[in-house]
Design a protein around this motif. Sequence first.
Motif, PDB file in Angstrom:
ATOM      1  N   ASN A 276       0.863  -1.178   0.000  1.00 31.78           N
ATOM      2  CA  ASN A 276       0.000   0.000   0.000  1.00 31.78           C
ATOM      3  C   ASN A 276       0.898   1.225   0.000  1.00 31.78           C
TER       4      ASN A 276
ATOM      5  N   GLY B 158      -4.571  -6.791   0.926  1.00 29.15           N
ATOM      6  CA  GLY B 158      -5.887  -7.398   0.766  1.00 29.15           C
ATOM      7  C   GLY B 158      -6.816  -6.503  -0.031  1.00 29.15           C
ATOM      8  N   LYS B 159      -8.030  -6.992  -0.266  1.00 25.60           N
ATOM      9  CA  LYS B 159      -9.005  -6.199  -0.999  1.00 25.60           C
ATOM     10  C   LYS B 159      -9.288  -4.876  -0.287  1.00 25.60           C
ATOM     11  N   ASP B 160      -9.039  -4.882   1.003  1.00 24.64           N
ATOM     12  CA  ASP B 160      -9.253  -3.645   1.766  1.00 24.64           C
ATOM     13  C   ASP B 160      -8.065  -2.700   1.637  1.00 24.64           C
ATOM     14  N   GLY B 161      -7.068  -3.114   0.868  1.00 26.22           N
ATOM     15  CA  GLY B 161      -5.916  -2.242   0.666  1.00 26.22           C
ATOM     16  C   GLY B 161      -4.885  -2.325   1.783  1.00 26.22           C
ATOM     17  N   GLN B 162      -5.141  -3.134   2.784  1.00 27.41           N
ATOM     18  CA  GLN B 162      -4.226  -3.203   3.923  1.00 27.41           C
ATOM     19  C   GLN B 162      -3.149  -4.267   3.728  1.00 27.41           C
TER      20      GLN B 162
ATOM     21  N   THR C  90      -0.764  -7.314   4.285  1.00 26.30           N
ATOM     22  CA  THR C  90      -0.981  -8.587   4.956  1.00 26.30           C
ATOM     23  C   THR C  90       0.045  -9.584   4.418  1.00 26.30           C
TER      24      THR C  90
ATOM     25  N   ASP D   8      -9.746 -12.712  -0.400  1.00 30.00           N
ATOM     26  CA  ASP D   8      -9.553 -11.348   0.077  1.00 30.00           C
ATOM     27  C   ASP D   8      -8.125 -10.838  -0.040  1.00 30.00           C
ATOM     28  N   LYS D   9      -7.241 -11.708  -0.524  1.00 30.52           N
ATOM     29  CA  LYS D   9      -5.846 -11.271  -0.642  1.00 30.52           C
ATOM     30  C   LYS D   9      -5.380 -11.421  -2.081  1.00 30.52           C
TER      31      LYS D   9
ATOM     32  N   GLN E 120      -9.798  -8.035 -10.408  1.00 32.22           N
ATOM     33  CA  GLN E 120     -10.687  -7.334  -9.472  1.00 32.22           C
ATOM     34  C   GLN E 120     -10.854  -5.879  -9.890  1.00 32.22           C
ATOM     35  N   THR E 121      -9.787  -5.255 -10.332  1.00 28.09           N
ATOM     36  CA  THR E 121      -9.841  -3.844 -10.697  1.00 28.09           C
ATOM     37  C   THR E 121     -10.610  -3.645 -11.998  1.00 28.09           C
TER      38      THR E 121
END
Lengths: 368, 368, 368, 368
Positions: free
Chosen positions: A273, B318-322, B324, B99-100, B111-112
């Motif tokens: 990120n 992850g999909k949340d941008g965080q 991992t 999710d990753k 996904q994008t």
Amino acid sequence: MGNVFGKLFRISTWGESHGAAVGVVIDGCPPRLPITAAEIQAELDRRRPGQSDIVTPRKEADQVEILSGVFEGVTTGTPISMVVRNGDQRPGAYDEMKDKFRPSHADFTYQTKYGIRDHRGGGRSSARETIGRVAAGAIAKKLLATALPAGTVEMCAYITRVHDIAVPADALTAFPTIEAIEATPVRCPDPATAAAMIERIKAVRADGDSVGGVIECRVRGLPAGLGEPVFDRLEADLAKAMLSLPATKGFEVGSGFGGTLQKGSEHNDTFENRDGAVRTSSNRSGGVQGGISNGEELVFRVAFKPTATILQPQATVGKDGQPTELMGRGRHDPCVVPRAVPIVEAMTALVLVDHCMRQNAQSATFNP
Amino acid sequence: MGNVFGKLFRISTWGESHGAAVGVVIDGCPPRLPITAAEIQAELDRRRPGQSDIVTPRKEADQVEILSGVFEGVTTGTPISMVVRNGDQRPGAYDEMKDKFRPSHADFTYQTKYGIRDHRGGGRSSARETIGRVAAGAIAKKLLATALPAGTVEMCAYITRVHDIAVPADALTAFPTIEAIEATPVRCPDPATAAAMIERIKAVRADGDSVGGVIECRVRGLPAGLGEPVFDRLEADLAKAMLSLPATKGFEVGSGFGGTLQKGSEHNDTFENRDGAVRTSSNRSGGVQGGISNGEELVFRVAFKPTATILQPQATVGKDGQPTELMGRGRHDPCVVPRAVPIVEAMTALVLVDHCMRQNAQSATFNP
Amino acid sequence: MGNVFGKLFRISTWGESHGAAVGVVIDGCPPRLPITAAEIQAELDRRRPGQSDIVTPRKEADQVEILSGVFEGVTTGTPISMVVRNGDQRPGAYDEMKDKFRPSHADFTYQTKYGIRDHRGGGRSSARETIGRVAAGAIAKKLLATALPAGTVEMCAYITRVHDIAVPADALTAFPTIEAIEATPVRCPDPATAAAMIERIKAVRADGDSVGGVIECRVRGLPAGLGEPVFDRLEADLAKAMLSLPATKGFEVGSGFGGTLQKGSEHNDTFENRDGAVRTSSNRSGGVQGGISNGEELVFRVAFKPTATILQPQATVGKDGQPTELMGRGRHDPCVVPRAVPIVEAMTALVLVDHCMRQNAQSATFNP
Amino acid sequence: MGNVFGKLFRISTWGESHGAAVGVVIDGCPPRLPITAAEIQAELDRRRPGQSDIVTPRKEADQVEILSGVFEGVTTGTPISMVVRNGDQRPGAYDEMKDKFRPSHADFTYQTKYGIRDHRGGGRSSARETIGRVAAGAIAKKLLATALPAGTVEMCAYITRVHDIAVPADALTAFPTIEAIEATPVRCPDPATAAAMIERIKAVRADGDSVGGVIECRVRGLPAGLGEPVFDRLEADLAKAMLSLPATKGFEVGSGFGGTLQKGSEHNDTFENRDGAVRTSSNRSGGVQGGISNGEELVFRVAFKPTATILQPQATVGKDGQPTELMGRGRHDPCVVPRAVPIVEAMTALVLVDHCMRQNAQSATFNP
């Protein structure tokens, strides 16, 4: 039969080296794009023969005329027809080629496929055919620059190697400027390497010989999401575009052939990120993953073989199948790579605009 | 939007790794070609997972069913639909990938681009997608062998390098036999090199790592005259076909990138009269000149990157941008190159048949 | 070779009447569209044989299975493969057709073109081939309804004539409701005419004879701007779509052939400002001007010839070229027009969605 | 985006009515076809304005120039580019149209679709666009005549109706000669009807009004086997070709709309053995069955609406959306149908050649 390129931004090129003219028709250019003949001319001038002392001395103004599709300074959404009249024809210089096949040229294959060929200067197989590509590419470049958020997309192509003279590793980590590239006629942004390349080209020319080289193209600011798997992957369409250019023998994206020397643990681009965006920490992928742009720099390289025309006697056979000897004549580039730079850029722009339109066709039609 | 390939012999592939099935529809296959499911199955078996101890252990029979277009053992000229049901699905193994984003996979770009993806086993971006290509390619191969003078066209693909283990120069000057290629699971016809490659693949697999490599493809007996300049040059369509395959990063024909290190006088293939035919004394052109086959051996190489899935922890987001960490799971090939050999052949056959049909469309319509 | 339809929303249909199955692959459907098998089944049920006592009694559930491209209830942007297994095959009923050409069928032309044909039930030339069109059309209809402002686009097709029984002039000035159309098995929204049509169909069936008729299709709520002159005019693509249907012999848009009986001063649709919008005061144009939708109702008609299969003895020749007699057998529709209504709608939806995507490709890419 | 026509014999037309020029590029024309500018000019002259006193008086020489693809009198297999410079432009005559939408013209739809239009003479929507089609069609006609057994294929188109003046039933059972068709400027081979048609056209012109009509096209000597079901049926591609022409509103093949008034037992074309060949005893099919030519005469009709431009005041609205009145100006045809005859022929030839090439691609590639 294969003179149409693109699915939505579609070009049809036509013309022979020593015919009346060469040109292109673009079908699918969106309307209301401001475009002038001068903008197109600027790109043609970069491709033009006679522009420096390391290229062919053929004298061609390569003056473009827009015959349709532009009205009061903007595109109308109808086909854009552009024509460049051939000027400095010296068909007589090619009389010998009428009956002899030039080694590593397309003489033999055209004759075999079509049962006829315009032998003057290679006819359709001449790189003069690329004028239409560059003219169309100029409009694609303008569209690419304008269609997406202003100032975002930047493209450059440049030479990284001529014969065995290569830009040193890591000399070009920064995105080269157009100014640096155009600073020398060889279009290598590293000044020391450029000087050596020019020297080499002049040396082989003095010997009546020729050399090839490698062009690298980089595009930054591209949005993620361009590319249509499984067959029309972005890199697949770029590969086709590049291998459709005269004298090309190879294409690689990102790590390319060299990447096969790494293990997966070394080669993978891990995600991170960065400033709130999903980015990769390295770019061995070259900006594409699974055939789709990932928002990183698009990076690819194209190999050009040494010019086939050399001013030395070569063994060959004639149309009659009998062995003979050919002494190269005509005006030619001892190294086609410097003039190929704007052509590579043009083809890249054509592919990218086409893919932008394809992606927009989907995303603008349904977006819940 | 890019799941159709070919102009006259046109295929539409479909299917996801862990969906109900994968398959292909062929439109344009000439009628009355004898074809059996067994002939198609033979090619699919070469691509099949679980075929040896150096590939993924996923258990799939990959049994093909022909649903249309073949009647009483021959093609009818109507579309040929073929389907392979997916069997050994373990979608649960991919829960973490939901999710990753797996590094250097297509998770992030799919996904994008689409705003959604079937995360199970990579969905459409899985190499399982190539089953349809191989099934269609089997018919193209049969056609290629039958359409031209019997016994003339021969095709082979094989591995020339895995990681840094390469076939020695000049070890493969003779045209390799299918038997030599299939003698080992790594599909390198040089026994000593093959053994070293297998050892290397097993070693990296033991480390949870992966490697890539290079495939060379050669076709002999092709007639001169295939290829449609200026855009649909034979090598351009081959380049697109190859770069449309998962994990490919480069393509070169004939002398390729290495050819740029020669001068024109060294690189040119001079013509000679051999046994009454116009032939070249060398083959740095790789069988194509000006985008058209010249009757010499067609030779090209494709670079495959190391498998992206490795059984080691990797940083990602992850999909949340965080940020991992992802621990690779699922069954995978430590090196995709051996199983890619029949896929490269299939794509080559598809391109060649399509170009045969294009050439015939012209030459059979008017031949004064 | 002609089994692919559409440029951006592209379908490939496959399958024979008495083969294992029929189906379709859609390439280019935008992602995230909610779609269920039930929605597709509803359209197939309208096309299904055995649905009423005026159509063929062949028993087919025509149950659709979605094999790819839909994940968790929505499209993923990857190819959507759908298959319908054939059930009530009675190939034995067609033994006689193996060697005799049925008059006004495709037996002779398929045999001549391909040198072979699947004679069972007409093989690929059977209207059973349209199942794939209707399945794909169901998704196109859903997309059309959803992609544009909700509740805006409405489409209907219905029968205006069977044999010489026609809907009275001006009986259908109001836009017919689906309920009115589906109220009778003949799909004519005017009840009195519908009753007479059904009676006629039953009468000719009792005689072992057949009749044809005319379908009208209307679409309201379409935005102005769809259509790609000069060749891909909206009406040109609709004409092609309609004439690609079995048994069709004519197409007309707006005033059609009848419009040629008017003078320009009578025929022209003058513009007016209605509720702040530019509208035409009449609609002889049928919703298209210069090949582009003008925002008025799209109106066109399609002529279907009488069913070729009749249960009467007919003179013909056999594969051996010798005169013979054929007694029609097999199950057939005495009038194909009622079941053709959902097929006409499907093809219309496919054309409209494709043109929406083409227009969006342009307007979303550059809009100063 | 829709300015490319054909799959193998592919044309790209370009140009606006009052721009610099109009033209066409042909890609896919087989090599070694003898062709001269004069042969192309002859067809253009049949389409040319000012050719008689019942057509527009616009003075245009419509002189064609061949810029590429023809060398020493024969085609080379490379793209053929042809250009016609516009001459008698009077853009000032169209000033009023800049801000007012002409009823039943494409002004409003072009403005809405593209957000801009070249208003001079209708720009791209002008029938002047068809010059490129006719030039390309001239080459297709030559090819059609030459590619198949000499003297076999004959094509003619002619007018069967102007307004309500129609050729009497059965007046044209014999295949009309070119001489009979070209005997009068109205191109109706029945002399009495032709005279009445000319009178009617002159009468409506005197009133500042216009009329439309119907063209019939017939082709004999076509081989059986042309057409690519299911979508690219021969009649489907013809329908598209015809509806892509300006002012067309309908298409029918064989019995057409009228055929729906017959029962199957009346409509079916029974087969018979005539002179050793399989023939039909009638031709309600119009030469196509199941989308494929059956060797009988190809017969179809096209409806043209009355010319939209009339020299009478008409209500309309302006670009500002406000009601206004428009007084027709400019030079125009009171009836476009006579000049449309060579255009219909050109499009027919383009479709037929394309289908010949598609059929040959299949049959020449594999023929056991």
